[in-house]
Motif scaffolding. Structure first.
Motif, PDB file in Angstrom:
ATOM      1  N   UNK A  66      39.381  15.953  26.614  1.00  0.00           N
ATOM      2  CA  UNK A  66      40.047  17.602  25.786  1.00  0.00           C
ATOM      3  C   UNK A  66      38.520  18.306  26.777  1.00  0.00           C
ATOM      4  N   UNK A  67      38.745  19.929  27.086  1.00  0.00           N
ATOM      5  CA  UNK A  67      37.593  20.451  27.432  1.00  0.00           C
ATOM      6  C   UNK A  67      37.628  21.743  26.928  1.00  0.00           C
ATOM      7  N   UNK A  68      38.973  22.200  26.557  1.00  0.00           N
ATOM      8  CA  UNK A  68      39.054  23.731  26.278  1.00  0.00           C
ATOM      9  C   UNK A  68      40.449  23.666  25.723  1.00  0.00           C
ATOM     10  N   UNK A  69      40.253  24.763  24.466  1.00  0.00           N
ATOM     11  CA  UNK A  69      41.818  25.036  23.687  1.00  0.00           C
ATOM     12  C   UNK A  69      41.992  26.413  23.984  1.00  0.00           C
ATOM     13  N   UNK A  70      43.377  26.119  24.549  1.00  0.00           N
ATOM     14  CA  UNK A  70      43.902  27.874  24.617  1.00  0.00           C
ATOM     15  C   UNK A  70      44.728  28.230  22.616  1.00  0.00           C
ATOM     16  N   UNK A  71      44.391  29.835  22.439  1.00  0.00           N
ATOM     17  CA  UNK A  71      44.573  29.501  21.185  1.00  0.00           C
ATOM     18  C   UNK A  71      45.346  30.785  21.511  1.00  0.00           C
ATOM     19  N   UNK A  72      46.830  31.049  20.760  1.00  0.00           N
ATOM     20  CA  UNK A  72      48.060  32.230  21.337  1.00  0.00           C
ATOM     21  C   UNK A  72      48.051  33.319  20.216  1.00  0.00           C
ATOM     22  N   UNK A  73      47.200  34.251  19.675  1.00  0.00           N
ATOM     23  CA  UNK A  73      47.364  34.890  18.658  1.00  0.00           C
ATOM     24  C   UNK A  73      48.331  36.092  18.859  1.00  0.00           C
ATOM     25  N   UNK A  74      49.164  36.247  17.770  1.00  0.00           N
ATOM     26  CA  UNK A  74      49.523  37.375  17.851  1.00  0.00           C
ATOM     27  C   UNK A  74      50.643  38.168  16.814  1.00  0.00           C
ATOM     28  N   UNK A  75      50.898  40.046  16.688  1.00  0.00           N
ATOM     29  CA  UNK A  75      51.036  40.650  15.814  1.00  0.00           C
ATOM     30  C   UNK A  75      52.151  39.637  14.937  1.00  0.00           C
ATOM     31  N   UNK A  76      52.677  39.535  14.048  1.00  0.00           N
ATOM     32  CA  UNK A  76      54.461  39.176  13.456  1.00  0.00           C
ATOM     33  C   UNK A  76      55.372  40.306  13.655  1.00  0.00           C
ATOM     34  N   UNK A  77      55.890  39.816  14.896  1.00  0.00           N
ATOM     35  CA  UNK A  77      57.145  40.694  14.900  1.00  0.00           C
ATOM     36  C   UNK A  77      57.512  41.350  13.470  1.00  0.00           C
ATOM     37  N   UNK A  78      58.249  42.923  13.642  1.00  0.00           N
ATOM     38  CA  UNK A  78      58.707  43.217  12.315  1.00  0.00           C
ATOM     39  C   UNK A  78      59.546  44.382  13.197  1.00  0.00           C
ATOM     40  N   UNK A  79      60.316  44.445  12.280  1.00  0.00           N
ATOM     41  CA  UNK A  79      62.053  45.789  12.796  1.00  0.00           C
ATOM     42  C   UNK A  79      61.463  46.477  13.623  1.00  0.00           C
ATOM     43  N   UNK A  80      60.064  47.531  13.771  1.00  0.00           N
ATOM     44  CA  UNK A  80      60.177  48.283  14.475  1.00  0.00           C
ATOM     45  C   UNK A  80      58.865  48.190  15.368  1.00  0.00           C
TER      46      UNK A  80
END
Length: 330
Positions: free
Chosen positions: A34-48
């Motif tokens: 392992x040379x790297x980490x991929x981190x996927x961050x997103x705002x939690x989807x809401x009704x709006x």
């Protein structure tokens, strides 16, 4: 070639309004590749949320494999008091520059924190710049509809009760939706030295002598600084009787002001009497954290207009204003 280990048992810790630490477990097989980490961050989807947002576009951080836990700060413009989802995969950078990656981990959720005292102190310092000169005043006042005061008399034994502050102002404010109090104003008209006759909150006004709410037995705290896409700005201050639940709440979360010497609201003794001043160039919203009996003041109808456009109920802060925003999340 063995597959790269998939991160599991993800843990988020040390959460602030604009950073967090992340760690996880993984099998030891192929770990040394392992040379790297991929981190996927997103705002939690809401009704709006925008339903037309492309779901396949990742918000991905590529980070070198460092010892865990890893601090994530500044890689995204994180907003305070916001729910996010995060997932991780391990990666191995190849000679040709491409990456071999593991499967994605499970998705976990977390929420960023409110502004800390450090962030609020930054807001305080920005507010001090535009507060302007101090004007003398003698009363705090609260406008409401006649029905409000009738209800207080009939159902609350004549005492106005604290209620939870709405979500107006800065999104990261630690008092929104948490602090209980009663809103008062103290602004005066420049030419008369008296409260204005107009109000956005109702035609009936409760007036109370300033010393009944703000005196040596109370503490004063800075709560927020914001505008609503307008030229004028609001400062929220909190007055709490010493040792009260409101005082304990504020002591942990808000910068305390010197009641005798600050740029917004002062109480000083002169010739044996308490003398009061408020800042001229900001609109002060004062929260008092204990019940207030109507018998301590007077209720009367105002002669001016009810200016609904000036109401700040659940008002959203202008995130683009350079005067009242700090460099962390909005």
């Amino acid at each position: 070639m063995e597959e790269l280990p998939v991160p599991h048992n993800i843990k988020i810790s040390n959460i602030t309004c604009d950073s967090f630490k992340i760690s996880w477990e993984m099998d030891s097989k192929s770990k040394d590749r392992i040379t790297h980490y991929f981190i996927d961050l997103n705002k939690k989807e809401n009704k709006n949320s925008n339903k037309f947002k492309h779901k396949d576009v990742p918000t991905k951080l590529v980070a070198k494999a460092v010892p865990l836990p890893m601090t994530v700060r500044g890689h995204w413009f994180l907003s305070p008091r916001t729910e996010y989802t995060v997932a991780v995969q391990t990666a191995s950078k190849q000679v040709d520059g491409d990456y071999v990656v593991s499967e994605w981990s499970e998705i976990i959720e977390f929420c960023t924190a409110d502004y800390s005292k450090v962030h609020l102190t930054q807001l305080l310092e920005k507010a001090e710049v535009i507060a302007g000169r101090m004007l003398k005043f003698s009363v705090f006042y609260r406008n409401q509809h006649k029905e409000y005061f009738d209800y207080i008399r009939e159902y609350h034994g004549n005492a106005m009760q604290p209620s939870v502050k709405d979500n107006s102002g800065s999104h990261g404010s630690p008092i929104s939706g948490k602090l209980e109090g009663i809103f008062f104003s103290c602004s005066t008209e420049f030419n008369t030295g008296k409260p204005p006759q107009d109000s956005p909150y109702g035609r009936y006004r409760f007036e109370i002598a300033a010393e009944k709410l703000f005196n040596p037995n109370t503490n004063l705290y800075f709560g927020d600084f914001y505008c609503m896409y307008t030229a004028y700005h609001y400062v929220i201050l909190v007055i709490a009787p010493v040792g009260s639940p409101g005082d304990e709440f504020c002591k942990q979360r808000l910068p305390q002001l010197n009641s005798k010497d600050n740029k917004f609201l002062t109480c000083r003794e002169e010739d044996g009497m308490l003398v009061y001043h408020h800042a001229q160039d900001v609109i002060l919203e004062v929260i008092y954290t204990d019940p207030v009996d109507l018998s301590l003041g007077t209720v009367a109808e105002i002669t001016g207009h009810q200016l609904m456009s000036l109401s700040t109920a659940n008002a959203k802060k202008d995130p683009s204003c350079k005067i009242c925003n700090i460099s962390v999340g909005r």
